[in-house]
Design a protein around this motif. Structure first.
Motif, PDB file in Angstrom:
ATOM      1  N   GLY A   1       0.836  -1.199   0.000  1.00 42.51           N
ATOM      2  CA  GLY A   1       0.000   0.000   0.000  1.00 42.51           C
ATOM      3  C   GLY A   1       0.864   1.239   0.000  1.00 42.51           C
ATOM      4  O   GLY A   1       2.084   1.169   0.112  1.00 42.51           O
ATOM      5  N   LYS A   2       0.189   2.387  -0.153  1.00 40.15           N
ATOM      6  CA  LYS A   2       0.905   3.667  -0.221  1.00 40.15           C
ATOM      7  C   LYS A   2       0.720   4.429   1.090  1.00 40.15           C
ATOM      8  O   LYS A   2      -0.298   4.279   1.763  1.00 40.15           O
ATOM      9  N   GLY A   3       1.695   5.289   1.406  1.00 44.04           N
ATOM     10  CA  GLY A   3       1.568   6.253   2.507  1.00 44.04           C
ATOM     11  C   GLY A   3       1.258   5.604   3.847  1.00 44.04           C
ATOM     12  O   GLY A   3       1.907   4.624   4.240  1.00 44.04           O
ATOM     13  N   ASP A   4       0.242   6.115   4.537  1.00 48.65           N
ATOM     14  CA  ASP A   4      -0.028   5.694   5.907  1.00 48.65           C
ATOM     15  C   ASP A   4      -0.431   4.228   5.996  1.00 48.65           C
ATOM     16  O   ASP A   4      -0.159   3.562   6.993  1.00 48.65           O
ATOM     17  N   SER A   5      -1.091   3.704   4.952  1.00 52.22           N
ATOM     18  CA  SER A   5      -1.515   2.305   5.022  1.00 52.22           C
ATOM     19  C   SER A   5      -0.308   1.378   5.021  1.00 52.22           C
ATOM     20  O   SER A   5      -0.374   0.255   5.515  1.00 52.22           O
ATOM     21  N   ALA A   6       0.824   1.830   4.472  1.00 53.55           N
ATOM     22  CA  ALA A   6       2.034   1.003   4.463  1.00 53.55           C
ATOM     23  C   ALA A   6       2.828   1.173   5.745  1.00 53.55           C
ATOM     24  O   ALA A   6       3.515   0.258   6.194  1.00 53.55           O
ATOM     25  N   LYS A   7       2.694   2.357   6.364  1.00 60.24           N
ATOM     26  CA  LYS A   7       3.514   2.654   7.547  1.00 60.24           C
ATOM     27  C   LYS A   7       3.271   1.688   8.703  1.00 60.24           C
ATOM     28  O   LYS A   7       4.157   1.450   9.512  1.00 60.24           O
ATOM     29  N   LYS A   8       2.052   1.146   8.764  1.00 59.94           N
ATOM     30  CA  LYS A   8       1.741   0.269   9.896  1.00 59.94           C
ATOM     31  C   LYS A   8       2.525  -1.046   9.847  1.00 59.94           C
ATOM     32  O   LYS A   8       2.570  -1.769  10.832  1.00 59.94           O
ATOM     33  N   PHE A   9       3.140  -1.341   8.689  1.00 59.40           N
ATOM     34  CA  PHE A   9       3.950  -2.557   8.593  1.00 59.40           C
ATOM     35  C   PHE A   9       5.404  -2.310   9.006  1.00 59.40           C
ATOM     36  O   PHE A   9       6.213  -3.223   9.003  1.00 59.40           O
ATOM     37  N   LEU A  10       5.730  -1.057   9.317  1.00 62.76           N
ATOM     38  CA  LEU A  10       7.068  -0.733   9.839  1.00 62.76           C
ATOM     39  C   LEU A  10       7.062  -0.960  11.335  1.00 62.76           C
ATOM     40  O   LEU A  10       6.912  -0.033  12.124  1.00 62.76           O
ATOM     41  N   ARG A  11       7.205  -2.213  11.747  1.00 63.19           N
ATOM     42  CA  ARG A  11       7.078  -2.508  13.165  1.00 63.19           C
ATOM     43  C   ARG A  11       7.940  -3.703  13.508  1.00 63.19           C
ATOM     44  O   ARG A  11       8.426  -4.408  12.620  1.00 63.19           O
ATOM     45  N   THR A  12       8.146  -3.911  14.794  1.00 62.98           N
ATOM     46  CA  THR A  12       8.856  -5.111  15.219  1.00 62.98           C
ATOM     47  C   THR A  12       7.815  -6.167  15.574  1.00 62.98           C
ATOM     48  O   THR A  12       6.695  -5.859  15.965  1.00 62.98           O
ATOM     49  N   ASP A  13       8.200  -7.427  15.420  1.00 66.23           N
ATOM     50  CA  ASP A  13       7.312  -8.547  15.693  1.00 66.23           C
ATOM     51  C   ASP A  13       8.092  -9.549  16.540  1.00 66.23           C
ATOM     52  O   ASP A  13       9.283  -9.794  16.290  1.00 66.23           O
ATOM     53  N   ALA A  14       7.435 -10.127  17.535  1.00 66.81           N
ATOM     54  CA  ALA A  14       8.143 -11.003  18.472  1.00 66.81           C
ATOM     55  C   ALA A  14       8.814 -12.179  17.753  1.00 66.81           C
ATOM     56  O   ALA A  14       9.937 -12.558  18.098  1.00 66.81           O
ATOM     57  N   ASP A  15       8.128 -12.759  16.754  1.00 59.65           N
ATOM     58  CA  ASP A  15       8.712 -13.905  16.061  1.00 59.65           C
ATOM     59  C   ASP A  15       9.921 -13.499  15.228  1.00 59.65           C
ATOM     60  O   ASP A  15      10.933 -14.202  15.190  1.00 59.65           O
ATOM     61  N   VAL A  16       9.800 -12.340  14.548  1.00 55.09           N
ATOM     62  CA  VAL A  16      10.931 -11.849  13.747  1.00 55.09           C
ATOM     63  C   VAL A  16      12.134 -11.584  14.649  1.00 55.09           C
ATOM     64  O   VAL A  16      13.271 -11.981  14.335  1.00 55.09           O
ATOM     65  N   GLU A  17      11.896 -10.916  15.775  1.00 53.75           N
ATOM     66  CA  GLU A  17      13.001 -10.580  16.676  1.00 53.75           C
ATOM     67  C   GLU A  17      13.664 -11.831  17.236  1.00 53.75           C
ATOM     68  O   GLU A  17      14.881 -11.869  17.437  1.00 53.75           O
ATOM     69  N   ARG A  18      12.860 -12.865  17.486  1.00 56.52           N
ATOM     70  CA  ARG A  18      13.423 -14.135  17.973  1.00 56.52           C
ATOM     71  C   ARG A  18      14.373 -14.736  16.950  1.00 56.52           C
ATOM     72  O   ARG A  18      15.484 -15.165  17.293  1.00 56.52           O
ATOM     73  N   VAL A  19      13.971 -14.777  15.690  1.00 53.93           N
ATOM     74  CA  VAL A  19      14.848 -15.320  14.648  1.00 53.93           C
ATOM     75  C   VAL A  19      16.112 -14.471  14.540  1.00 53.93           C
ATOM     76  O   VAL A  19      17.217 -15.005  14.400  1.00 53.93           O
ATOM     77  N   ARG A  20      15.957 -13.150  14.641  1.00 59.46           N
ATOM     78  CA  ARG A  20      17.123 -12.273  14.514  1.00 59.46           C
ATOM     79  C   ARG A  20      18.098 -12.487  15.673  1.00 59.46           C
ATOM     80  O   ARG A  20      19.315 -12.438  15.483  1.00 59.46           O
ATOM     81  N   ARG A  21      17.568 -12.720  16.870  1.00 55.93           N
ATOM     82  CA  ARG A  21      18.465 -13.021  17.996  1.00 55.93           C
ATOM     83  C   ARG A  21      19.198 -14.333  17.755  1.00 55.93           C
ATOM     84  O   ARG A  21      20.390 -14.463  18.063  1.00 55.93           O
ATOM     85  N   GLY A  22      18.484 -15.317  17.186  1.00 53.05           N
ATOM     86  CA  GLY A  22      19.131 -16.591  16.867  1.00 53.05           C
ATOM     87  C   GLY A  22      20.229 -16.419  15.822  1.00 53.05           C
ATOM     88  O   GLY A  22      21.292 -17.038  15.916  1.00 53.05           O
ATOM     89  N   HIS A  23      19.953 -15.562  14.840  1.00 52.77           N
ATOM     90  CA  HIS A  23      20.936 -15.301  13.784  1.00 52.77           C
ATOM     91  C   HIS A  23      22.186 -14.630  14.357  1.00 52.77           C
ATOM     92  O   HIS A  23      23.317 -15.014  14.056  1.00 52.77           O
ATOM     93  N   LEU A  24      21.967 -13.628  15.217  1.00 51.89           N
ATOM     94  CA  LEU A  24      23.098 -12.928  15.837  1.00 51.89           C
ATOM     95  C   LEU A  24      23.892 -13.889  16.721  1.00 51.89           C
ATOM     96  O   LEU A  24      25.130 -13.859  16.741  1.00 51.89           O
ATOM     97  N   ASN A  25      23.191 -14.773  17.443  1.00 54.83           N
ATOM     98  CA  ASN A  25      23.884 -15.749  18.279  1.00 54.83           C
ATOM     99  C   ASN A  25      24.739 -16.678  17.411  1.00 54.83           C
ATOM    100  O   ASN A  25      25.852 -17.059  17.815  1.00 54.83           O
ATOM    101  N   ASP A  26      24.236 -17.013  16.227  1.00 51.23           N
ATOM    102  CA  ASP A  26      25.038 -17.810  15.289  1.00 51.23           C
ATOM    103  C   ASP A  26      26.304 -17.054  14.894  1.00 51.23           C
ATOM    104  O   ASP A  26      27.401 -17.629  14.891  1.00 51.23           O
ATOM    105  N   LEU A  27      26.153 -15.767  14.549  1.00 53.95           N
ATOM    106  CA  LEU A  27      27.334 -14.976  14.185  1.00 53.95           C
ATOM    107  C   LEU A  27      28.348 -14.982  15.332  1.00 53.95           C
ATOM    108  O   LEU A  27      29.549 -15.129  15.108  1.00 53.95           O
ATOM    109  N   GLU A  28      27.858 -14.838  16.554  1.00 48.25           N
ATOM    110  CA  GLU A  28      28.744 -14.740  17.714  1.00 48.25           C
ATOM    111  C   GLU A  28      29.440 -16.055  18.030  1.00 48.25           C
ATOM    112  O   GLU A  28      30.444 -16.062  18.743  1.00 48.25           O
ATOM    113  N   ASN A  29      28.889 -17.186  17.557  1.00 48.94           N
ATOM    114  CA  ASN A  29      29.443 -18.481  17.917  1.00 48.94           C
ATOM    115  C   ASN A  29      29.998 -19.265  16.737  1.00 48.94           C
ATOM    116  O   ASN A  29      31.019 -19.941  16.875  1.00 48.94           O
TER     117      ASN A  29
END
Lengths: 155, 155, 155
Positions: A54-82
């Motif tokens: 979508g355009k403008g404000d209707s798209a802005k609501k998808f600019l957010r953090t999500d618990a599942d996404v953040e969990r995968v990202r923490r796992g990815h960073l932990n992989d980099l660290e190890n």
């Protein structure tokens, strides 16, 4: 002229190359899992990524953090660290001429621990599953670092 | 005694060393870009970094996140997640004795894709520019991992 | 058949292996420091990590960020951004056959700068302590990259 292909004829180095490639590819798969969750959860970090929703404000609501996404990202960073220290220290270790059986033991335990760690993080399994699998991989890398330093020490 | 300089006489290894150094230096440049945006946007993560902008509360307002700084940091992290596996898998690949022309093709496409990716992220270009350049670099690394595993496999 | 143990007989490579192992282990220690602060500050990122502190809402309050934890994590990420390029470029540099004394100078300064950087970040010391130690390590890596590109260049 030296052929760089000689190193790959060494069994310890072949074992290292095999397990190093496996855990690096496993780490790379975390990018795909992140992309999967970003798309299914509609949670993006960049405005340009939301344009197809979508355009403008209707798209802005998808600019957010999500618990599942953040969990995968923490796992990815932990992989980099190890996994990155395992790659580096494991390479030096493989060049130190360890016994093949000892080296295989290190590589197999590390790869198994990190694959288990990923499942423990993403499912998620109750603790201390994730903590223990992290500690096992960590201990394997420290054990290899000890061998490298005792064999190659030149300060 | 073996001379470690022998490896560098191998053309595939020289090509690998060249492109690996280029993409690692490119990744390091992200630190300078981050510093540039932190200073021009006055957006810092550590209290001690704001001391030169004033004392006490007047400095605290610079402890904040900034959209441009966060964008560079995401680009830097994406480099870590992709260039580090390229370095590792590419090293093993170069030691597997691939054809020089095939190896050069892999290295050149990867380096080009990641340099384009950085511009696509920082300008930013509309999607799917960034997504596609990411996918090209990813595919190159997977292709090299396939070669390593098929050549060196020792489980 | 080539023995991969030959490389480790080279003095420059032994020096590289020593300092690379030291800084990689130093980087790994950041995980332990993070764990220490997470436990003493009771600040966790995953719900399953707080289970031992109580059930339901009483555990949820430990799902938070803490200034000390975030500081260590920034230091850890800075290590990834700087020690990983040192590992990669340093490996190529060591294989380029530099003078032993020049190589030792590079490795020693880098290791010293990064160890100082960690203390400057964690204590924290007033700036520009941390900034300067970061810049010294950065300059050493760029100097090695210059040597690699001038010696191995094959585009």
């Amino acid at each position: 002229m030296a052929k760089s292909t000689q190193l790959i004829d060494n069994e310890v180095f072949r074992a290292y190359a095999t397990y190093a490639a496996i855990v690096l590819v496993k780490m790379m798969l975390m990018s795909l899992v992140t992309a999967y969750f970003r798309i299914t959860r509609k949670a993006f970090a960049n405005p340009e990524d939301t344009a197809s929703f979508g355009k403008g404000d209707s798209a802005k609501k998808f600019l957010r953090t999500d618990a599942d996404v953040e969990r995968v990202r923490r796992g990815h960073l932990n992989d980099l660290e190890n996994i990155v220290p395992f790659f580096g220290i494991g390479l030096l270790y493989a060049l130190c001429g360890p016994d093949l059986s000892t080296a295989l033991l290190h590589f197999r335990i590390f790869a198994g621990a990190r694959i288990f760690h990923t499942f423990a993080y993403l499912i998620p399994l109750p603790q201390p599953s994730r903590g223990l699998s992290w500690a096992v991989g960590y201990a394997v890398t420290i054990s290899m670092a000890y061998k490298v330093l005792s064999k190659a020490l030149y300060l």
